[in-house]
Design an enzyme around this catalytic site. Structure first.
Site, mmCIF file in Angstrom:
data_model
loop_
_atom_site.group_PDB
_atom_site.id
_atom_site.type_symbol
_atom_site.label_atom_id
_atom_site.label_comp_id
_atom_site.label_asym_id
_atom_site.label_seq_id
_atom_site.Cartn_x
_atom_site.Cartn_y
_atom_site.Cartn_z
ATOM 1 N N ALA A 1 11.072 -4.600 -2.631
ATOM 2 C CA ALA A 1 10.337 -5.288 -1.839
ATOM 3 C C ALA A 1 8.917 -5.752 -2.151
ATOM 4 O O ALA A 1 8.412 -4.735 -3.083
ATOM 5 C CB ALA A 1 10.507 -4.867 -0.356
ATOM 6 N N HIS A 2 8.157 -6.244 -1.251
ATOM 7 C CA HIS A 2 6.700 -6.718 -1.707
ATOM 8 C C HIS A 2 5.737 -5.127 -1.414
ATOM 9 O O HIS A 2 6.092 -4.285 -0.826
ATOM 10 C CB HIS A 2 6.188 -7.651 -1.005
ATOM 11 N N ASN A 3 4.919 -5.336 -2.404
ATOM 12 C CA ASN A 3 4.197 -4.123 -2.493
ATOM 13 C C ASN A 3 4.478 -2.873 -2.959
ATOM 14 O O ASN A 3 3.769 -1.705 -2.715
ATOM 15 C CB ASN A 3 3.265 -4.090 -1.223
ATOM 16 N N GLN B 1 2.713 -15.263 0.624
ATOM 17 C CA GLN B 1 2.680 -13.807 -0.112
ATOM 18 C C GLN B 1 1.925 -14.204 -1.478
ATOM 19 O O GLN B 1 2.258 -15.088 -2.289
ATOM 20 C CB GLN B 1 3.893 -13.524 -0.502
#
Length: 345
Positions: free
Chosen positions: A236-238, A195
């Protein structure tokens, strides 16, 4: 303690009554007494407001006649005015500049910054003026924190994140941990996807205790200006969250979802990944958002509370919906295929 005229001079509104009256705190209609300032935000509590022992009341223009004889501050939005008065009475603690002797700091620290005991700040970190780093916080290398932002105890910010100005991060917040990204082998084993994105947080953002915001996989996770996140939220990511959106406790947002500006997300709501939610959307508590929402409005997918017996009976009906639908289609087909009236001519 403030005189009513001082409050109006600072915050606006119209004063009806004695300007020199002093108030020391804001209080509820039920608990207010002499020296208190209470507010009436809902007309159904007019009778309670009239009997209230507060020194003065914050009311809307349409409630003035019913509050005759009272000292009043008149404003279009009493609840918003109450919030601003509460800030006036309860300002944040003053910054106490200096680096505690038990802190470990590997970067330059402006003279106005406060760093508490047990804090660790790695190299390459940039701190704005009047920043507060609470006890046992960790700030990873290359992170930037804007002017006036405050970290309570035990906040962790991973490397290369950006936090804006005048933010509040409550105890236990984690910013920039790895997003949940894995690819699967044919054997079933999981391969970690590094990540390498960041977390970018705007100005005037407040993040509740033990909330986590993951760093992006490739692109960045972005939290807009004025966003307010309650306790125990997972971002969460993005994910991208637009300006002035607010989310209640235990909500969760899956990867790459995009939430618009000025949205309101209820407690324990869940938003699936890769969805787009328009500006000015309200999602009720306990709602699962499983598809994009292209238009502003209020959206709900939860069931109301009912007795266990009623739930069992209703769920039993739900289990037979497919069979019922098939029967309806069969009857419709029979009706369509049945004998037609003949033309008597």
């Amino acid at each position: 303690m403030f005189q009513l005229q001082e409050i109006v001079d600072r915050l606006g509104g119209d004063l009806l009554g004695e300007p020199a009256l002093a108030v020391a705190r804001v209080a509820t209609l039920e608990q207010a007494g002499e020296g208190d300032l209470a507010f009436l935000a809902n007309r159904k509590y007019v009778a309670q407001a009239r009997a209230c022992a507060a020194t003065a009341l914050i009311v809307s223009p349409d409630a003035v006649e019913q509050m005759s004889g009272r000292s009043l501050i008149v404003t279009p939005d009493p609840y918003l005015y109450f919030a601003r008065v509460a800030q006036l009475f309860s300002p944040p603690p003053a910054v106490q500049p200096g680096v505690h002797r038990l802190a470990a700091v590997a970067c330059a620290v402006p003279g106005s910054v406060q760093v508490g005991p047990g804090a660790s700040i790695e190299e390459g970190v940039e701190l704005g003026e009047d920043v507060v780093i609470g006890p046992n916080c960790h700030v990873g290398r290359g992170t930037r924190i804007g002017r006036g932002t405050r970290l309570a105890a035990n906040v962790t910010i991973y490397h290369d994140c950006v936090i804006g100005e005048d933010c509040i991060l409550h105890a236990g917040v984690v910013i920039g941990a790895d997003g949940f990204g894995f690819a699967r082998e044919r054997s079933g084993a999981w391969v970690k996807i590094p990540q390498v994105g960041r977390v970018l947080i705007g100005n005037d953002v407040e993040i509740g205790a033990n909330t986590t915001i993951d760093r992006g996989a490739l692109d960045d996770t972005v939290i807009g200006d004025g966003v307010k996140l309650d306790n125990l939220i997972q971002i969460a990511h993005n994910v991208r969250i637009g300006d002035h959106t607010i989310m209640a406790g235990c909500a969760g947002v899956a990867g790459s979802a995009q939430i618009g500006a000025r949205c309101m997300i209820g407690g324990q709501a869940g938003i699936s990944g890769h969805l787009n939610i328009a500006d000015d959307v309200v999602v009720s508590a306990w709602t699962l958002v499983a598809k994009s929402i292209p238009k502003a409005g209020v959206y709900t997918s939860n069931l109301p509370l009912q007795t266990h017996g009623d739930w069992v009976r209703n769920f039993s009906h739900l289990r037979h919906l497919d069979a019922l639908a098939k029967r309806v289609r069969h009857l419709e087909q029979q009706n369509n295929d049945g004998p037609k009236d003949r033309d008597p001519g």
